[in-house]
Write an enzyme that holds these catalytic residues in place. Structure first.
Site, PDB file in Angstrom:
ATOM      1  CE  LYS A   1      -2.165  -1.053   3.751  1.00  0.00           C
ATOM      2  NZ  LYS A   1      -1.629  -2.401   3.968  1.00  0.00           N
TER       3      LYS A   1
ATOM      4  NE  ARG B   1      -4.316  -0.559   9.246  1.00  0.00           N
ATOM      5  CZ  ARG B   1      -3.082  -0.669   9.657  1.00  0.00           C
ATOM      6  NH1 ARG B   1      -2.816  -1.312  10.771  1.00  0.00           N
ATOM      7  NH2 ARG B   1      -2.103  -0.172   8.965  1.00  0.00           N
TER       8      ARG B   1
ATOM      9  NE  ARG C   1       5.445  -1.784  13.007  1.00  0.00           N
ATOM     10  CZ  ARG C   1       4.578  -1.270  12.157  1.00  0.00           C
ATOM     11  NH1 ARG C   1       4.941  -0.320  11.331  1.00  0.00           N
ATOM     12  NH2 ARG C   1       3.370  -1.725  12.120  1.00  0.00           N
TER      13      ARG C   1
ATOM     14  NE  ARG D   1       6.832  -3.835   7.315  1.00  0.00           N
ATOM     15  CZ  ARG D   1       5.603  -3.348   7.236  1.00  0.00           C
ATOM     16  NH1 ARG D   1       5.240  -2.600   6.214  1.00  0.00           N
ATOM     17  NH2 ARG D   1       4.724  -3.664   8.149  1.00  0.00           N
TER      18      ARG D   1
HETATM   19  N1  LIG Z   1      10.328  -8.235  -2.593  1.00  0.00           N
HETATM   20  C1  LIG Z   1       9.415  -7.274  -2.776  1.00  0.00           C
HETATM   21  N2  LIG Z   1       9.200  -6.407  -1.783  1.00  0.00           N
HETATM   22  C2  LIG Z   1       8.255  -5.447  -1.956  1.00  0.00           C
HETATM   23  C3  LIG Z   1       7.525  -5.317  -3.187  1.00  0.00           C
HETATM   24  N3  LIG Z   1       6.674  -4.268  -3.036  1.00  0.00           N
HETATM   25  C4  LIG Z   1       6.883  -3.757  -1.806  1.00  0.00           C
HETATM   26  N4  LIG Z   1       7.850  -4.465  -1.145  1.00  0.00           N
HETATM   27  C5  LIG Z   1       8.392  -4.283   0.202  1.00  0.00           C
HETATM   28  O1  LIG Z   1       7.480  -4.939   1.079  1.00  0.00           O
HETATM   29  C6  LIG Z   1       7.323  -4.192   2.296  1.00  0.00           C
HETATM   30  C7  LIG Z   1       5.880  -3.778   2.471  1.00  0.00           C
HETATM   31  O2  LIG Z   1       5.538  -2.800   1.504  1.00  0.00           O
HETATM   32  P1  LIG Z   1       4.688  -1.513   1.932  1.00  0.00           P
HETATM   33  O3  LIG Z   1       4.534  -0.663   0.716  1.00  0.00           O
HETATM   34  O4  LIG Z   1       5.267  -0.905   3.153  1.00  0.00           O
HETATM   35  O5  LIG Z   1       3.299  -2.238   2.270  1.00  0.00           O
HETATM   36  P2  LIG Z   1       2.088  -1.799   3.218  1.00  0.00           P
HETATM   37  O6  LIG Z   1       2.362  -2.395   4.558  1.00  0.00           O
HETATM   38  O7  LIG Z   1       0.883  -2.427   2.555  1.00  0.00           O
HETATM   39  O8  LIG Z   1       2.036  -0.296   3.207  1.00  0.00           O
HETATM   40  C8  LIG Z   1       8.273  -3.024   2.204  1.00  0.00           C
HETATM   41  O9  LIG Z   1       9.463  -3.392   2.870  1.00  0.00           O
HETATM   42  C9  LIG Z   1       8.461  -2.833   0.695  1.00  0.00           C
HETATM   43  O10 LIG Z   1       9.706  -2.248   0.405  1.00  0.00           O
HETATM   44  C10 LIG Z   1       7.780  -6.273  -4.225  1.00  0.00           C
HETATM   45  O11 LIG Z   1       7.187  -6.260  -5.320  1.00  0.00           O
HETATM   46  N5  LIG Z   1       8.745  -7.216  -3.967  1.00  0.00           N
HETATM   47  N1  LIG Z   2      -6.869   2.407  10.839  1.00  0.00           N
HETATM   48  C1  LIG Z   2      -6.158   2.106  11.952  1.00  0.00           C
HETATM   49  N2  LIG Z   2      -6.793   1.581  13.022  1.00  0.00           N
HETATM   50  C2  LIG Z   2      -6.125   1.279  14.141  1.00  0.00           C
HETATM   51  N3  LIG Z   2      -4.788   1.444  14.292  1.00  0.00           N
HETATM   52  C3  LIG Z   2      -4.094   1.940  13.250  1.00  0.00           C
HETATM   53  C4  LIG Z   2      -4.737   2.297  12.020  1.00  0.00           C
HETATM   54  N4  LIG Z   2      -3.793   2.768  11.168  1.00  0.00           N
HETATM   55  C5  LIG Z   2      -2.624   2.702  11.831  1.00  0.00           C
HETATM   56  N5  LIG Z   2      -2.780   2.205  13.084  1.00  0.00           N
HETATM   57  C6  LIG Z   2      -1.737   1.986  14.124  1.00  0.00           C
HETATM   58  O1  LIG Z   2      -0.502   2.549  13.681  1.00  0.00           O
HETATM   59  C7  LIG Z   2       0.464   1.521  13.464  1.00  0.00           C
HETATM   60  C8  LIG Z   2       1.286   1.836  12.209  1.00  0.00           C
HETATM   61  O2  LIG Z   2       0.457   1.911  11.095  1.00  0.00           O
HETATM   62  P1  LIG Z   2       1.046   2.012   9.621  1.00  0.00           P
HETATM   63  O3  LIG Z   2       2.060   3.093   9.568  1.00  0.00           O
HETATM   64  O4  LIG Z   2      -0.121   2.025   8.720  1.00  0.00           O
HETATM   65  O5  LIG Z   2       1.889   0.703   9.470  1.00  0.00           O
HETATM   66  P2  LIG Z   2       1.537  -0.688   8.865  1.00  0.00           P
HETATM   67  O6  LIG Z   2       0.909  -0.469   7.512  1.00  0.00           O
HETATM   68  O7  LIG Z   2       2.848  -1.290   8.776  1.00  0.00           O
HETATM   69  O8  LIG Z   2       0.596  -1.306   9.866  1.00  0.00           O
HETATM   70  C9  LIG Z   2      -0.341   0.242  13.388  1.00  0.00           C
HETATM   71  O9  LIG Z   2       0.401  -0.874  13.788  1.00  0.00           O
HETATM   72  C10 LIG Z   2      -1.489   0.532  14.352  1.00  0.00           C
HETATM   73  O10 LIG Z   2      -1.098   0.367  15.703  1.00  0.00           O
END
Ligand SMILES: Nc1nc2c(ncn2[C@@H]2O[C@H](COP(=O)(O)OP(=O)(O)O)[C@@H](O)[C@H]2O)c(=O)[nH]1
Ligand SMILES: Nc1ncnc2c1ncn2[C@@H]1O[C@H](COP(=O)(O)OP(=O)(O)O)[C@@H](O)[C@H]1O
Length: 215
Positions: A20, A96, A163, A130
């Site tokens: 995302k 969420r 984390r 990550r």
């Molecule tokens: N190996 C790999 N890692 C990815 C890819 N896309 C994103 N990531 C990595 O996967 C992790 C999660 O991505 P992130 O954009 O933070 O996902 P979110 O938690 O949905 O916001 C991060 O460490 C990114 O750098 C991909 O296509 N391949």
């Molecule tokens: N919509 C939400 N509802 C409840 N807690 C949230 C929400 N968005 C974020 N958080 C809190 O903030 C933290 C970090 O969120 P975020 O930066 O989106 O990281 P990630 O996508 O890795 O969970 C989450 O682990 C949670 O504790």
């Protein structure tokens, strides 16, 4: 950046680690949508010590261990959205839970929900590699986008942490029980658009093409 004809409200959804944050950055580079990230808003509130969390330790606990309560996060997000009354936005990390989706729907309805559908097996591998810089929320991946110096943040040089919730099983479980019903909520409203794949670089062109037509 492509200017928009009308106000457009987009939500990006997907399991933790589905990409995302990565896809949001690409969307806001190509389209005139303001990026609203729940994680960023929470961190900003912590850093300014304004509301809700009397101390950083408490936030750290939430951040590391569990979700922030629905009423707290909903209040924070809606306050920021109200300040953007006449702007188009891309909402990332919220809602969420169904309770959050309902709170949002009372104020604004989404025009489109972009759902990143990445197999759990792929996500498990990603989350294991990550690393996060906690104060800023910057994330790295030891394969996909490694830090310049292993274990250290590129900007500040401070240490990176893994984390608790980067331990994938628990996070994915919470996603399944709390967040998958939100997808159903938007499917019923007819605004859900799902993009499936295992690589962000392959999913992205489809998201981009979809938004081009839509916006
Ligand atoms: N190996 C790999 N890692 C990815 C890819 N896309 C994103 N990531 C990595 O996967 C992790 C999660 O991505 P992130 O954009 O933070 O996902 P979110 O938690 O949905 O916001 C991060 O460490 C990114 O750098 C991909 O296509 N391949
Ligand atoms: N919509 C939400 N509802 C409840 N807690 C949230 C929400 N968005 C974020 N958080 C809190 O903030 C933290 C970090 O969120 P975020 O930066 O989106 O990281 P990630 O996508 O890795 O969970 C989450 O682990 C949670 O504790």
């Amino acid at each position: 950046v492509m200017p928009l004809q009308k106000i457009f409200r987009v939500i990006i959804m997907g399991a933790p680690g589905s990409g995302k944050g990565t896809v949001s950055a690409r969307i806001t580079k190509s389209f005139a949508l303001k990026h609203i990230s729940s994680g960023d808003i929470l961190r900003a509130n912590i850093n300014s010590q304004t509301v809700i969390f009397p101390n950083t330790q408490l936030f750290r606990e939430y951040y590391m261990v569990k979700l922030v309560p629905d009423d707290v996060i909903s209040r924070l997000i809606l306050k920021d959205l109200r300040a953007l009354e006449n702007s188009s936005w891309l909402l990332d990390g919220f809602p969420r839970t169904v309770a959050q989706a309902e709170a949002l729907e009372d104020a604004y309805s989404a025009d489109s929900v972009v759902n990143l559908d990445v197999p759990f097996q792929t996500i498990k591998q990603r989350l294991t590699s990550r690393w996060t810089h906690l104060p800023s929320g910057r994330v790295y991946n030891t394969d996909f986008n490694p830090p310049k110096v292993p274990g250290l943040d590129d900007v500040t040089g401070e240490p990176l942490v893994q984390r608790d919730d980067d331990s994938p099983t628990r996070r994915l479980k919470s996603y399944e029980t709390q967040t998958e019903p939100v997808l159903e909520f938007y499917r019923c409203k007819g605004v859900l658009q799902t993009f499936s794949g295992t690589e962000t670089n392959k999913i992205w062109p489809h998201v981009e093409a979809f938004l081009h037509v839509k916006l």
